[in-house]
Scaffold this motif. Structure first.
Motif, PDB file in Angstrom:
ATOM      1  N   THR A 186       0.836  -1.198   0.000  1.00 58.06           N
ATOM      2  CA  THR A 186       0.000   0.000   0.000  1.00 58.06           C
ATOM      3  C   THR A 186       0.875   1.255   0.000  1.00 58.06           C
ATOM      4  O   THR A 186       0.598   2.226  -0.722  1.00 58.06           O
ATOM      5  CB  THR A 186      -0.930   0.000   1.225  1.00 58.06           C
ATOM      6  OG1 THR A 186      -1.808  -1.123   1.146  1.00 58.06           O
ATOM      7  CG2 THR A 186      -1.754   1.277   1.290  1.00 58.06           C
ATOM      8  N   ILE A 187       1.931   1.237   0.806  1.00 60.96           N
ATOM      9  CA  ILE A 187       2.848   2.383   0.868  1.00 60.96           C
ATOM     10  C   ILE A 187       3.560   2.563  -0.468  1.00 60.96           C
ATOM     11  O   ILE A 187       3.730   3.697  -0.957  1.00 60.96           O
ATOM     12  CB  ILE A 187       3.853   2.192   2.019  1.00 60.96           C
ATOM     13  CG1 ILE A 187       3.122   2.235   3.367  1.00 60.96           C
ATOM     14  CG2 ILE A 187       4.949   3.261   1.967  1.00 60.96           C
ATOM     15  CD1 ILE A 187       3.965   1.790   4.545  1.00 60.96           C
ATOM     16  N   MET A 188       3.972   1.462  -1.090  1.00 55.56           N
ATOM     17  CA  MET A 188       4.641   1.565  -2.386  1.00 55.56           C
ATOM     18  C   MET A 188       3.692   2.079  -3.462  1.00 55.56           C
ATOM     19  O   MET A 188       4.091   2.819  -4.367  1.00 55.56           O
ATOM     20  CB  MET A 188       5.237   0.218  -2.787  1.00 55.56           C
ATOM     21  CG  MET A 188       6.340  -0.261  -1.856  1.00 55.56           C
ATOM     22  SD  MET A 188       7.655   0.981  -1.634  1.00 55.56           S
ATOM     23  CE  MET A 188       8.188   0.607   0.040  1.00 55.56           C
ATOM     24  N   SER A 189       2.444   1.713  -3.376  1.00 59.06           N
ATOM     25  CA  SER A 189       1.451   2.247  -4.317  1.00 59.06           C
ATOM     26  C   SER A 189       1.351   3.761  -4.179  1.00 59.06           C
ATOM     27  O   SER A 189       1.249   4.492  -5.182  1.00 59.06           O
ATOM     28  CB  SER A 189       0.081   1.608  -4.060  1.00 59.06           C
ATOM     29  OG  SER A 189       0.096   0.232  -4.363  1.00 59.06           O
ATOM     30  N   ALA A 190       1.377   4.241  -2.938  1.00 58.80           N
ATOM     31  CA  ALA A 190       1.329   5.690  -2.704  1.00 58.80           C
ATOM     32  C   ALA A 190       2.587   6.364  -3.246  1.00 58.80           C
ATOM     33  O   ALA A 190       2.522   7.492  -3.771  1.00 58.80           O
ATOM     34  CB  ALA A 190       1.170   5.969  -1.212  1.00 58.80           C
ATOM     35  N   ARG A 191       3.725   5.713  -3.146  1.00 58.89           N
ATOM     36  CA  ARG A 191       4.954   6.282  -3.700  1.00 58.89           C
ATOM     37  C   ARG A 191       4.878   6.378  -5.224  1.00 58.89           C
ATOM     38  O   ARG A 191       5.349   7.356  -5.820  1.00 58.89           O
ATOM     39  CB  ARG A 191       6.158   5.451  -3.267  1.00 58.89           C
ATOM     40  CG  ARG A 191       6.469   5.571  -1.787  1.00 58.89           C
ATOM     41  CD  ARG A 191       7.752   4.837  -1.385  1.00 58.89           C
ATOM     42  NE  ARG A 191       8.067   5.051   0.019  1.00 58.89           N
ATOM     43  CZ  ARG A 191       9.163   4.607   0.625  1.00 58.89           C
ATOM     44  NH1 ARG A 191      10.064   3.910  -0.067  1.00 58.89           N
ATOM     45  NH2 ARG A 191       9.380   4.853   1.914  1.00 58.89           N
ATOM     46  N   LEU A 192       4.306   5.393  -5.844  1.00 52.19           N
ATOM     47  CA  LEU A 192       4.140   5.449  -7.300  1.00 52.19           C
ATOM     48  C   LEU A 192       3.181   6.578  -7.692  1.00 52.19           C
ATOM     49  O   LEU A 192       3.414   7.274  -8.693  1.00 52.19           O
ATOM     50  CB  LEU A 192       3.640   4.103  -7.820  1.00 52.19           C
ATOM     51  CG  LEU A 192       4.648   2.949  -7.722  1.00 52.19           C
ATOM     52  CD1 LEU A 192       3.976   1.622  -8.053  1.00 52.19           C
ATOM     53  CD2 LEU A 192       5.838   3.185  -8.651  1.00 52.19           C
TER      54      LEU A 192
END
Length: 330
Positions: A186-192
């Motif tokens: 979820t955090i990596m999705s936000a970074r993208l």
């Protein structure tokens, strides 16, 4: 970003204990029993050596050093991933041999270099830096660590303690992430999403080779490929490209749906052949070497990198370890 030499060590220890007290042996049978015991000891030694050699030949090599690892990793290549969802979309597809510069220590202060691509930190650069590079007809790759927890990033507090495991050697406070965690993804999705909002043309997700390190989690090349499929689908959904960072063991499985390779030190570690599948399919290998004498590099040191046959066709740059503005290309 970690940029330290690897520490790959295979250890083999064999211990054979001598027979215990034999004072109960009779004078007549002593020779027989001595021969029998000697035979048993030799058999134990032979079995021990066989097992030890088996470990030495087949054991994997761990690496705690993060980026400095060219990422040879597991000896058996995974088959190519056939997830067509990971290739869908319209996004930038750079060609093999594309020139580049990488600056992660700080926002780049000199953008006058005659290169086509800048690889810069996602968090340390704002949208105006990226738009300036675009105005100079450059493409921008945005770097972030996808496989490690860094304590000083703006979103660091969003990670749960269960998301991160053992510390990256040489990088106090930075820990390997459980890339199978729903919260991590979820955090990596936000970074993208952040990368897309800033105008990044692509992303450089670092530390995806936790499987080749003592991470504290049960990670494998297969879980790494699954994680990269997840990242690629999301990145391509934002019309951004995405590459592989080091992780030589999964090149074969990811070259079909990733747009480039960023490799460090494959000349130093004599493993550039692992990354050739990218150039062989027309995709760039953005390659970095860190000469000990940088920024003062002798002609012989430069030539040893630039003339390496296995790295022929790579987009090679020579950098200092802290990845500041200084660069020399081949």
């Amino acid at each position: 970003m970690s940029s330290q030499p690897r520490d790959k060590t295979d250890e083999m220890v064999a211990t054979v204990s001598a027979p215990g007290n034999r004072s109960f042996l009779s004078r007549k049978s002593k020779t027989f029993w001595m021969l029998l015991v000697a035979g048993i000891v030799l058999l134990i030694v032979a079995i021990g050596l066989g097992i030890g050699l088996g470990v030495g030949l087949s054991g994997g090599s761990g690496d705690d050093s993060g980026d400095g690892d060219g990422g040879g990793g597991s000896s058996t290549p995974l088959p190519p991933s056939n997830n067509t969802n990971a290739t869908a979309g319209e996004y930038w597809k750079p060609a093999s041999g594309t020139s580049w510069q990488i600056v992660l220590q700080n926002p780049p202060t000199d953008t006058s270099l005659n290169v086509s691509v800048y690889d810069i930190d996602l968090f340390d650069n704002n949208a105006s830096t990226i738009s300036t590079l675009h105005a100079q007809n450059r493409k921008v790759i945005c770097y972030f660590s996808a496989g490690s927890y860094e304590p000083n990033r703006p979103d660091s507090s969003q990670f749960a303690e269960s998301d991160y495991g053992k510390e990256l050697k040489g990088w106090p406070g930075e820990h390997w992430l459980n890339t199978n965690s729903t919260n991590v993804r979820t955090i990596m999705s936000a970074r993208l999403a952040l990368a897309s909002s800033k105008g990044c043309d692509g992303v450089d997700p670092d530390n995806v080779d936790g499987y080749d390190n003592d991470s504290g989690f049960t990670l494998s090349p297969s879980t790494a490929v699954d994680f990269l499929n997840f990242l690629a689908i999301a990145a391509h959904g934002y019309n951004m490209s995405i590459g592989l960072k080091n992780a030589g063991a999964i090149v074969n499985a990811t070259v079909g749906f990733l747009q480039w390779e960023v490799n460090e030190q494959c000349v130093q570690y004599q493993e550039c052949d692992l990354f050739r599948p990218f150039v062989e399919t027309g995709k760039p290998v953005f390659h970095i070497e860190y000469p000990d004498s940088a920024p003062s590099i002798s002609s012989s040191a430069r030539n040893s990198v630039c003339d390496d046959a296995e790295a022929h066709g790579f987009s090679t740059v020579l950098k200092e370890m802290d990845l500041n503005d200084w660069v020399e290309d081949c």
